[in-house]
Write an enzyme that holds these catalytic residues in place. Sequence first.
Site, PDB file in Angstrom:
ATOM      1  N   ASN A  83       1.004  -1.220  -0.013  1.00  0.00           N
ATOM      2  CA  ASN A  83       0.008   0.118   0.009  1.00  0.00           C
ATOM      3  C   ASN A  83       0.712   1.310   0.031  1.00  0.00           C
ATOM      4  OD1 ASN A  83      -1.856   2.061   0.466  1.00  0.00           O
ATOM      5  ND2 ASN A  83      -3.065   0.655   1.913  1.00  0.00           N
ATOM      6  N   CYS A  87      -5.120   1.232  -1.264  1.00  0.00           N
ATOM      7  CA  CYS A  87      -5.941  -0.138  -0.995  1.00  0.00           C
ATOM      8  C   CYS A  87      -6.839  -0.480  -2.031  1.00  0.00           C
ATOM      9  CB  CYS A  87      -6.489  -0.366   0.469  1.00  0.00           C
ATOM     10  SG  CYS A  87      -7.356   0.708   1.028  1.00  0.00           S
ATOM     11  N   HIS A 116     -11.210   1.304   4.303  1.00  0.00           N
ATOM     12  CA  HIS A 116     -10.268   0.088   3.938  1.00  0.00           C
ATOM     13  C   HIS A 116     -10.912  -0.557   2.863  1.00  0.00           C
ATOM     14  CE1 HIS A 116      -6.481  -1.913   3.841  1.00  0.00           C
ATOM     15  NE2 HIS A 116      -7.251  -2.992   4.361  1.00  0.00           N
ATOM     16  N   ASP A 163      -5.578  -8.526   1.261  1.00  0.00           N
ATOM     17  CA  ASP A 163      -5.781  -7.295   2.142  1.00  0.00           C
ATOM     18  C   ASP A 163      -4.426  -6.644   1.746  1.00  0.00           C
ATOM     19  OD1 ASP A 163      -6.229  -5.370   3.734  1.00  0.00           O
ATOM     20  OD2 ASP A 163      -6.840  -6.611   5.299  1.00  0.00           O
TER      21      ASP A 163
END
Length: 1121
Positions: free
Chosen positions: A209, A214, A461, A478
């Site tokens: 990131n 993200c 997020h 993630d």
Amino acid sequence: MTVMTPAPIDQQQQQEDEEMLVSHTVPHADLAENNNHQPMDVVAQPETANTVEPVEDPSPSRFTWRIDNFSRVNMKKLYSDVFVVGSYKWRVLIFPKGNNVDYLSMYLDVADSTSLPYGWSRYAQFSLAVVNQIHNKYTVRKDTQHQFNARESDWGFTSFMPLGELYDPSRGYLLNDTLIIEAEVLVRKIVDYWTYDSKKETGYVGLKNQGATCYMNSLLQTLYHIPYFRKAVYHMPTTENDMPSGSIPLALQSLFYKLQYSDTSVATKELTKSFGWDTYDSFLQHDVQELNRVLCEKLEDKMKATVVEGTIQKLFEGHHMNYIECINVDYKSTRKESFYDLQLDVKGCPDVYASFDKYVEVERLEGDNKYHAEQYGLQDAKKGVLFIDFPPVLQLQLKRFEYDFMRDTMVKINDRYEFPLQLDLDRDNGKYLSPDADRNVRNLYTLHSVLVHSGGVHGGHYYAFIRPTLSDQWYKFDDERVTKEDPKRVLEEQYGGEEETNPGFNNTPFKFTKYSNAYMLVYIREADKEKVICNVDEKDIAEHLRERLKKEQEEKEHKKKEKAEAHLYTIIKVARDEDLGEQIGKDIYFDLVDHDKVRSFRVQKQTPFNVFKEEVAKEFGIPVQFQRFWLWAKRQNHTYRPNRPLTQIEEAQSVGQLREISNKVHNAELKLFLEVERGLDLCPIAPPEKTKDDILLFFKLYDPEKEELRYVGRLFVNSTGKPSEILARLNKMAHYDPDEEIGLYEEIKFEPNVMCEPIDKKLTFRASQLEDGDIICFQKAPAIDNEEHIRYPDVPSYLEYVHNRQVVHFRSLDKPKEDDFCLEMSRLYTYDDVVERVAEQLGLDDPSKIRLTPHNCYSQQPKPQPIKYRGVDHLSDMLVHYNQTSDILYYEVLDIPLPELQGLKTLKVAFHHATTDEVVIHTIRLPKQSTVGDVLDDLKTKVELSRPDAELRLLEVFYHKIYKVFPPNEKIENINDQYWTLRAEEIPEEEKNLGPHDRLIHVYHFTKDTTQNQMQIQNFGEPFFLVIHESETLAEIRVRIQKKLQVPDDEFAKWKFAFFSLGRPEYLEDSDIVSSRFQRRDVYGAWEQYLGLEHTDNAPKRSYAANQNRHTFEKPVKIYN
């Protein structure tokens, strides 16, 4: 995580106009002093034990904290009582007056962090809220997630909400001086973040990131895991001469190759650079759907005239037919359109099928809304959409974010919304398909990926659940972490909505809103599964790409190895006369050399120094016996000079031992100066014997005509000698006549200020305190008649100029991304010097009409506040931002001089005409000491009144309610038009002649909005005042309102009327005496007691926006290359 960087308070990096999620980083040593608790209501798990056990099946808990007498709290920070969630102790920490910002600062804190065992860690998702006690819908709630540990034992929001809003009693956050704070906490089982290996555990790797990327990472992972798409990207033509940072195809090929073959997470910087983004763009959250479209359009364009042309269309393009069909005549109009993704409504739809039903819903065009058919005139008709064909890969964008016109803001829809593993778009006999659709194609789809947004409308997020091969195994991507997930978490937990949870012992169950939910779904058609989920291997990747990436990997491994073995080696940097000659006057002006630009040797520490000298002999062609090395030393005045030659004993030592002698601080580098003497034939000779009276001096020559400084050599002088004895040698170095008169100056230091002083030629070198490594600058003695055209006649003035010169990039405030022009200036320039140069550049006669605005180094944007007239002393003050220095300034050309403007207040006033529906924005500019009466007098000269003697008033309108009527004598200096609208209007005659029992009431338009089983009142339209008489019924008032608003009978018949007090409606009958309702005095503010007109809002939205500073939800995505 998205922009969640801890920042110490003392740095006060308030990143203007930007909310940051941070740890407040207060040392826990000071917890005791302010451990002040307030009475509170707690809904949380009972505190049963002190053991810290991560929970397997987490359940969220809500904690409520009531703070009485809030405005009287005078402590910098305040802690709540401890509450327990997931067997952990927590508390809320607030800064009532802000943590060095004009916002309430609020954090979740691990209450017992100082007593937990070494290496403790816990992970929690949580939301913090300030409850609006008048209108719950205006409650401010923000959510995030964090891995808590000893270093970051609290986490939250430094800029939670503006203090101005919080402390304004009319806003509803402080009721009877009581503040209510809510925290919802969900503790998750901890996985060791640092030792977890995604590749080893799952076979896949994540993406790093860059700050707020993200949203992009989740999309890239989804596209990468469509193998047909990946194969097409690999087959896009690129060459070995392309650079990834300048070529989107090559950057994407490189990224996909690394995702396929790398063992660790992959960086996306090359790709974002190929988009033309700078660092600031990477710290902006963009809209994922927009990025998807823009990226696909770019790739489609780049694929043209290549072997993979048309791939994007083949994979993602479907077609639908828009039709309008007349009911009473034989006329039908159709239009075919293509789509790459479909936007589906979430609000009001329980699942995907309901959204498709709504998509193809038939709209009837009748009454005032009839359709104009070409040869038939106005006709009743049916309007709708049907699908001609669906693509092999179906991308569904769920409309989780919507613009709420009534509240004039973006909102996130967290309603429950289900989506199936298998989606049948042929259902109900193909009701979604047009008559032209090919019924032989089976539109049965399998879910491939679910992109999730966790958080609220202003941030959060993003991550993705994907099953790359369409097997039963799902994976969560993630950012850098990839984990295996069970289908329940992918489906059930991403539907959104509310979840009923029991928080524990003796506590009532409550509903917990799920802020994590799906916002994009990708389905793959069963019939195309084999083609889309194809095999992609090395033979699909161009040879040059494989070679390039292999070389990159080898370099990476080499650097890794070097880093691992760094403790065995010493870096020796050797500076020579040649380096001084090349650098002085070009790269550097002060001191002698930039050590980063000289030849460096990586030598094992145990190597004898004499062996190293042989390597130097090979490198430079200087025999060992003719080499003499000097150690450099940092002086107290921060200059860096050769200090003394190495002794024979030192040269007999190893390189490692020598480095330890030379470095008082731990440093892996050894810096040396190689002294080489040359004979008449310029060949190296043995260095002269150095006695304690010999001083090694370095000489720079300055030419004032050319403004040029250069290195001309070095000399040994005797400390008892005088400069006058070496003048002839210096003239020879400079190629001057032997008897040329020259001036000598010693360069003493340059930080923080330049110190360069004349040398008395008659004093000895020792008397002038000269020593080894000192620098003497010399020049021809300045000619008196020559000085006029020479800017810097002597060495000190030239060095002062060099030290302070600064190239400043000026940008127009209207175009803050583009340099307009550059000017070389001195950092010592005064405010007047700077604006004069800018005015001269722009061809402007009056420099006082220039207004400058400084640059924010963090956001790469102009600061919100411009520089006041002569508000700073020097250019250097304009360029500093906290501990960083910028080289950018923004300018604007004003219509009046800045000192005059600063004495004025500018207001934007919306004037509502008394007899027409016209609204015009006027900019009023008056001296700050002026009153509201002066504003209205000025306005009268600009507007058309219904009659010459009409009186005006000024109102403050916010969210379609009138909050204030300004008294004519109120000073305008403190009036804020940034967030609320200032409205001016004529005072109606009837209001001027109020009888003793007449009342002036507020009248507002409203609709009812039922969401999540709660009825919400939404105001809209223009509020107004109305005079009502003592015994007047609603029926009589209705007549006057209809006349005032000029509403047609058929529409007005549908309107309902209600009396409102504190947001609660009480519907009225025609026979009700309205004034009797307005007798009460138990209201919070006059605007909270009003007559409400309930009807649909079908008025067109006004084209003006009095508030020019509304924040957009997300910035538009731009890919520049």
